[in-house]
Design an enzyme around this catalytic site. Sequence first.
Site, PDB file in Angstrom:
ATOM      1  N   ASP A   1      42.908  44.908  69.806  1.00 49.10           N
ATOM      2  CA  ASP A   1      41.752  45.179  70.655  1.00 49.10           C
ATOM      3  C   ASP A   1      40.837  46.080  69.829  1.00 49.10           C
ATOM      4  O   ASP A   1      41.034  46.236  68.608  1.00 49.10           O
ATOM      5  CB  ASP A   1      42.161  45.769  72.019  1.00 49.10           C
ATOM      6  CG  ASP A   1      42.712  47.187  71.939  1.00 49.10           C
ATOM      7  OD1 ASP A   1      42.875  47.704  70.808  1.00 49.10           O
ATOM      8  OD2 ASP A   1      42.977  47.777  72.996  1.00 49.10           O
TER       9      ASP A   1
ATOM     10  N   CYS B   1      47.014  47.723  69.320  1.00 50.00           N
ATOM     11  CA  CYS B   1      46.024  48.361  70.193  1.00 50.00           C
ATOM     12  C   CYS B   1      46.086  49.853  69.923  1.00 50.00           C
ATOM     13  O   CYS B   1      46.532  50.269  68.842  1.00 50.00           O
ATOM     14  CB  CYS B   1      46.248  47.989  71.661  1.00 50.00           C
ATOM     15  SG  CYS B   1      47.842  48.462  72.360  1.00 50.00           S
TER      16      CYS B   1
ATOM     17  N   THR C   1      47.909  52.235  71.450  1.00 52.09           N
ATOM     18  CA  THR C   1      49.292  52.719  71.482  1.00 52.09           C
ATOM     19  C   THR C   1      50.321  51.657  71.133  1.00 52.09           C
ATOM     20  O   THR C   1      51.468  51.996  70.841  1.00 52.09           O
ATOM     21  CB  THR C   1      49.632  53.213  72.895  1.00 52.09           C
ATOM     22  OG1 THR C   1      49.477  52.101  73.796  1.00 52.09           O
ATOM     23  CG2 THR C   1      48.736  54.363  73.317  1.00 52.09           C
TER      24      THR C   1
ATOM     25  N   HIS D   1      68.447  43.386  66.004  1.00 52.24           N
ATOM     26  CA  HIS D   1      69.194  43.361  67.273  1.00 52.24           C
ATOM     27  C   HIS D   1      68.493  42.572  68.375  1.00 52.24           C
ATOM     28  O   HIS D   1      69.158  42.016  69.239  1.00 52.24           O
ATOM     29  CB  HIS D   1      69.431  44.792  67.774  1.00 52.24           C
ATOM     30  CG  HIS D   1      70.474  45.530  66.976  1.00 52.24           C
ATOM     31  ND1 HIS D   1      71.009  46.731  67.381  1.00 52.24           N
ATOM     32  CD2 HIS D   1      71.080  45.226  65.794  1.00 52.24           C
ATOM     33  CE1 HIS D   1      71.907  47.141  66.487  1.00 52.24           C
ATOM     34  NE2 HIS D   1      71.957  46.250  65.504  1.00 52.24           N
TER      35      HIS D   1
ATOM     36  N   HIS E   1      74.545  40.249  69.489  1.00 54.09           N
ATOM     37  CA  HIS E   1      73.125  40.412  69.815  1.00 54.09           C
ATOM     38  C   HIS E   1      72.531  39.101  70.323  1.00 54.09           C
ATOM     39  O   HIS E   1      71.627  39.104  71.165  1.00 54.09           O
ATOM     40  CB  HIS E   1      72.361  40.927  68.592  1.00 54.09           C
ATOM     41  CG  HIS E   1      72.905  42.218  68.081  1.00 54.09           C
ATOM     42  ND1 HIS E   1      72.878  43.370  68.826  1.00 54.09           N
ATOM     43  CD2 HIS E   1      73.555  42.526  66.920  1.00 54.09           C
ATOM     44  CE1 HIS E   1      73.456  44.344  68.147  1.00 54.09           C
ATOM     45  NE2 HIS E   1      73.879  43.856  66.993  1.00 54.09           N
TER      46      HIS E   1
HETATM   47  C1  RB5 Z   1      42.134  51.298  74.765  1.00 55.56           C
HETATM   48  O1  RB5 Z   1      41.470  52.486  75.032  1.00 55.56           O
HETATM   49  C2  RB5 Z   1      43.639  51.484  74.961  1.00 55.56           C
HETATM   50  O2  RB5 Z   1      43.926  51.695  76.301  1.00 55.56           O
HETATM   51  C3  RB5 Z   1      44.391  50.295  74.426  1.00 55.56           C
HETATM   52  O3  RB5 Z   1      44.080  50.096  73.088  1.00 55.56           O
HETATM   53  C4  RB5 Z   1      45.901  50.380  74.452  1.00 55.56           C
HETATM   54  O4  RB5 Z   1      46.346  51.577  73.899  1.00 55.56           O
HETATM   55  C5  RB5 Z   1      46.537  50.072  75.734  1.00 55.56           C
HETATM   56  O5  RB5 Z   1      47.776  50.038  75.836  1.00 55.56           O
END
Ligand code: RB5
Length: 150
Positions: A8, A65, A67, A98, A133
Site C-alpha cells: 500500500d 504495508c 505494519t 513450519h 508440520h
Molecule cells: C496505513 O496507514 C496503515 O494502516 C497500513 O499500511 C497498515 O499498516 C495496516 O495494517
Amino acid sequence: MRVYIATDHAGFAIKEFVKGLFEQRGYEVIDLGPESGDRVDYPDFAAKVAKAVAADPGSQGVLICGTGIGMSIAANKVPGIRAAEVHDHYTAQMARAHNDANVLCFGERVVGKGVIESIVEAWCSTQFEGGRHATRVAKIAQLEREYHGN
Ligand code: RB5
C-alpha cells in the site's frame, strides 16, 4: 519461482528494493501495484496478490504495508493462502519451515533495509519441513474447507 508483490502507500517506498532482492536470487517478480505512493486501501492489494498466488500453484507472494498486519489479515481470507507477518530472520525462517507460508508480509514502518535483507534471505533459503508440520498445515486447510467448501 514466481513471486507476486504489492504494497500500500505505507510500503511503496521499499517495493523496488524488495523486488531487487528477489530478482538477485533468480525469482520472476510480478508487480501488482500500486504504481505510485498515493494513498490506497491495503485490502485491495492484498487481494490482488493472494488471488494471484492461489491461482498459480507453487508461486509465492510478498505484501508490504505499514505494519504488515493488515496485509496478512486480508490475504489470509483467500482460500489456499498462508500469509505470515514476519519481523526478522527467525520468524521468516519458521514461516517457511513450519507453516509452509506462501505469502510473506512485513511492515515498512517496522523493519529497516538490513532486516529486510535477512528476512528475504531466510524466506528464500528455507524449505517446508513437512512431517508433523504437514499434519498441522493440513488441519488449517480442513478448517478453511469447513467455511469455504472445497
Ligand atoms: C496505513 O496507514 C496503515 O494502516 C497500513 O499500511 C497498515 O499498516 C495496516 O495494517
